[in-house]
Design a protein around this motif. Structure first.
Motif, PDB file in Angstrom:
ATOM      1  N   HIS A 172       0.827  -1.201   0.000  1.00 34.50           N
ATOM      2  CA  HIS A 172       0.000   0.000   0.000  1.00 34.50           C
ATOM      3  C   HIS A 172       0.861   1.251   0.000  1.00 34.50           C
ATOM      4  CE1 HIS A 172      -2.892   3.014   1.680  1.00 34.50           C
ATOM      5  NE2 HIS A 172      -3.676   2.423   0.805  1.00 34.50           N
ATOM      6  N   GLY A 173       2.021   1.180   0.663  1.00 37.06           N
ATOM      7  CA  GLY A 173       2.946   2.306   0.634  1.00 37.06           C
ATOM      8  C   GLY A 173       3.407   2.596  -0.786  1.00 37.06           C
ATOM      9  N   GLU A 174       3.685   1.541  -1.544  1.00 36.84           N
ATOM     10  CA  GLU A 174       4.067   1.717  -2.944  1.00 36.84           C
ATOM     11  C   GLU A 174       2.899   2.265  -3.758  1.00 36.84           C
ATOM     12  OE1 GLU A 174       7.126   1.378  -4.196  1.00 36.84           O
ATOM     13  OE2 GLU A 174       7.728   1.045  -2.106  1.00 36.84           O
ATOM     14  N   HIS A 175       1.689   1.821  -3.406  1.00 41.37           N
ATOM     15  CA  HIS A 175       0.482   2.320  -4.083  1.00 41.37           C
ATOM     16  C   HIS A 175       0.343   3.829  -3.885  1.00 41.37           C
ATOM     17  CE1 HIS A 175      -3.778   2.988  -4.967  1.00 41.37           C
ATOM     18  NE2 HIS A 175      -3.970   3.347  -3.703  1.00 41.37           N
ATOM     19  N   GLU A 176       0.555   4.314  -2.668  1.00 43.50           N
ATOM     20  CA  GLU A 176       0.431   5.745  -2.401  1.00 43.50           C
ATOM     21  C   GLU A 176       1.550   6.544  -3.079  1.00 43.50           C
ATOM     22  OE1 GLU A 176      -2.013   6.148   1.751  1.00 43.50           O
ATOM     23  OE2 GLU A 176       0.159   5.924   1.900  1.00 43.50           O
ATOM     24  N   LYS A 177       2.732   5.928  -3.220  1.00 43.98           N
ATOM     25  CA  LYS A 177       3.810   6.603  -3.947  1.00 43.98           C
ATOM     26  C   LYS A 177       3.427   6.790  -5.414  1.00 43.98           C
ATOM     27  CE  LYS A 177       7.743   4.968  -1.177  1.00 43.98           C
ATOM     28  NZ  LYS A 177       8.975   4.117  -1.200  1.00 43.98           N
ATOM     29  N   ARG A 178       2.786   5.756  -5.990  1.00 42.26           N
ATOM     30  CA  ARG A 178       2.393   5.839  -7.399  1.00 42.26           C
ATOM     31  C   ARG A 178       1.313   6.904  -7.616  1.00 42.26           C
ATOM     32  NH1 ARG A 178       2.695   0.170  -6.955  1.00 42.26           N
ATOM     33  NH2 ARG A 178       0.429   0.034  -6.714  1.00 42.26           N
ATOM     34  N   ASP A 183      -4.281   7.603   0.732  1.00 45.76           N
ATOM     35  CA  ASP A 183      -5.469   6.825   0.379  1.00 45.76           C
ATOM     36  C   ASP A 183      -6.350   6.642   1.617  1.00 45.76           C
ATOM     37  OD1 ASP A 183      -7.346   5.133  -0.679  1.00 45.76           O
ATOM     38  OD2 ASP A 183      -6.027   3.372  -0.743  1.00 45.76           O
ATOM     39  N   ASP A 184      -7.426   7.400   1.713  1.00 47.67           N
ATOM     40  CA  ASP A 184      -8.345   7.275   2.850  1.00 47.67           C
ATOM     41  C   ASP A 184      -9.111   5.960   2.824  1.00 47.67           C
ATOM     42  OD1 ASP A 184      -7.725   9.744   4.020  1.00 47.67           O
ATOM     43  OD2 ASP A 184      -9.112  10.811   2.685  1.00 47.67           O
ATOM     44  N   ASN A 185      -9.131   5.317   1.674  1.00 44.33           N
ATOM     45  CA  ASN A 185      -9.877   4.065   1.528  1.00 44.33           C
ATOM     46  C   ASN A 185      -8.965   2.851   1.735  1.00 44.33           C
ATOM     47  OD1 ASN A 185     -12.365   2.780   1.000  1.00 44.33           O
ATOM     48  ND2 ASN A 185     -11.719   2.295  -1.088  1.00 44.33           N
ATOM     49  N   TRP A 186      -7.928   3.037   2.549  1.00 47.57           N
ATOM     50  CA  TRP A 186      -6.944   1.963   2.715  1.00 47.57           C
ATOM     51  C   TRP A 186      -7.522   0.662   3.280  1.00 47.57           C
ATOM     52  CZ3 TRP A 186      -6.107  -0.089   7.482  1.00 47.57           C
ATOM     53  CH2 TRP A 186      -6.469   0.677   8.597  1.00 47.57           C
ATOM     54  N   GLY A 200      -4.722 -15.708  -5.727  1.00 52.52           N
ATOM     55  CA  GLY A 200      -3.977 -15.604  -6.967  1.00 52.52           C
ATOM     56  C   GLY A 200      -4.567 -14.616  -7.943  1.00 52.52           C
ATOM     57  N   ALA A 201      -5.547 -13.819  -7.496  1.00 51.12           N
ATOM     58  CA  ALA A 201      -6.162 -12.810  -8.369  1.00 51.12           C
ATOM     59  C   ALA A 201      -5.233 -11.615  -8.519  1.00 51.12           C
ATOM     60  CB  ALA A 201      -7.504 -12.365  -7.798  1.00 51.12           C
ATOM     61  N   LYS A 202      -5.540 -10.733  -9.479  1.00 47.07           N
ATOM     62  CA  LYS A 202      -4.747  -9.538  -9.694  1.00 47.07           C
ATOM     63  C   LYS A 202      -4.879  -8.615  -8.487  1.00 47.07           C
ATOM     64  CE  LYS A 202      -4.053  -5.692 -12.909  1.00 47.07           C
ATOM     65  NZ  LYS A 202      -4.529  -5.017 -14.133  1.00 47.07           N
ATOM     66  N   PRO A 203      -3.758  -8.172  -7.901  1.00 45.16           N
ATOM     67  CA  PRO A 203      -3.849  -7.289  -6.736  1.00 45.16           C
ATOM     68  C   PRO A 203      -4.346  -5.911  -7.133  1.00 45.16           C
ATOM     69  CG  PRO A 203      -1.574  -7.501  -7.454  1.00 45.16           C
ATOM     70  CD  PRO A 203      -2.378  -8.487  -8.278  1.00 45.16           C
ATOM     71  N   PRO A 204      -4.872  -5.145  -6.181  1.00 47.74           N
ATOM     72  CA  PRO A 204      -5.343  -3.784  -6.485  1.00 47.74           C
ATOM     73  C   PRO A 204      -4.157  -2.901  -6.878  1.00 47.74           C
ATOM     74  CG  PRO A 204      -5.308  -4.141  -4.129  1.00 47.74           C
ATOM     75  CD  PRO A 204      -5.046  -5.478  -4.752  1.00 47.74           C
ATOM     76  N   GLU A 205      -4.431  -1.902  -7.668  1.00 51.23           N
ATOM     77  CA  GLU A 205      -3.372  -0.993  -8.128  1.00 51.23           C
ATOM     78  C   GLU A 205      -3.455   0.357  -7.422  1.00 51.23           C
ATOM     79  OE1 GLU A 205      -3.819  -0.816 -12.316  1.00 51.23           O
ATOM     80  OE2 GLU A 205      -3.041  -2.846 -12.668  1.00 51.23           O
TER      81      GLU A 205
END
Length: 205
Positions: A172-178, A183-186, A200-205
Motif C-alpha cells: 500500500h505504501g508503494e500504491h500511495e507513492k504511485r 489513500d483514505d480508503n486503505w 492468486g487474483a490480480k492485486p489492487p493498483e
C-alpha cells in the motif's frame, strides 16, 4: 438407491472435502513424538496408542502409531508452508532442530539463500525427523491463480495474518507513492490485497 443429501443433487465438485490427517511411518513412537513436540506442534487428544500432532496454524494433522501404516519408516515426504522462510528457519534452529540452510530454485538448480525477489514457491528449506521422513518448507505468500477460491480465503493464525498485513502495508505504501496522495480508503485496499494474495487474483493498483 441412496437417499438424497440435505443439499439435493449436488455435483461432486461442490462437495467440501478437507484433508484432515496424514499418517507418517516411524519406528520409535516416543522418539518421534519428542521430535515433533520440539517443532512446536500441538499434541491432540487421541485414542490410546495413536499420537496426533498439528503444526501451528495448520488445519491438517499428522498421526503415527502401531498398525497405522505398512510404509517403511522414513519413506514419507510432505510440504510445510510458511509465510517467512528465514524466520521459520531461525525458529527451528533455535529450538535445536537440524534444518538445511535456506535455498531457492533457479533454472540452474538450487542456489543458496532465499529467492532474491521473494517470489512464492521459490524459497525452501528441508528438515528430517529421526526416521528420515522429509519435510520441505516452502515460502508461499501469493497463491497461483485458481488454487484458492476468492470467497474462501482465511488466516489460520494471528502470526499468519500479521505477516500478511505487513506485506499489505508495504504494498500500500508503494500504491500511495504511485498515486502521489494519501489513500483514505486503505481498509478496502488492504482487504482486496489480502484476498488477491491467497486466491492468486490480480492485486489492487
Amino acid at each position: 438407491m441412496s437417499p438424497k443429501s440435505a443439499q439435493g443433487d449436488a455435483s461432486i465438485e461442490s462437495v467440501d472435502v478437507k484433508l484432515e490427517v496424514i499418517v507418517i511411518p516411524v519406528s520409535d513412537i516416543d522418539r518421534a513424538k519428542a521430535f515433533y513436540l520440539r517443532l512446536g506442534w500441538r499434541l491432540d487428544q487421541t485414542p490410546p496408542g495413536i499420537v496426533q500432532l498439528t503444526p501451528h496454524g495448520s488445519d491438517c494433522s499428522v498421526q503415527f502409531g502401531p498398525g497405522l501404516t505398512s510404509a517403511t519408516p522414513g519413506s514419507a515426504m510432505a510440504y510445510l508452508i510458511v509465510s517467512d522462510i528465514e524466520a521459520a528457519h531461525d525458529a527451528l534452529v533455535a529450538a535445536g532442530v537440524e534444518v538445511v540452510d535456506v535455498f531457492h530454485v533457479s533454472p540452474d538448480g538450487p542456489v543458496d539463500g532465499p529467492d532474491p525477489q521473494r517470489r512464492s514457491y521459490f524459497s525452501r528449506a528441508t528438515l528430517r525427523d529421526p526416521d528420515g521422513n522429509t519435510w520441505l518448507l516452502q515460502e508461499i505468500t501469493t497463491r497461483l491463480p485458481g488454487r484458492i477460491e476468492g470467497g474462501s480465503t482465511s488466516f489460520s493464525s494471528t502470526s499468519d495474518l500479521a505477516s500478511a498485513l505487513r506485506r499489505a502495508a508495504a504494498a500500500h505504501g508503494e500504491h500511495e507513492k504511485r498515486t502521489g496522495e494519501h489513500d483514505d480508503n486503505w481498509p478496502d485496499w488492504y482487504a482486496a490485497y489480502l484476498v488477491s494474495e491467497q486466491s492468486g487474483a490480480k492485486p489492487p493498483e
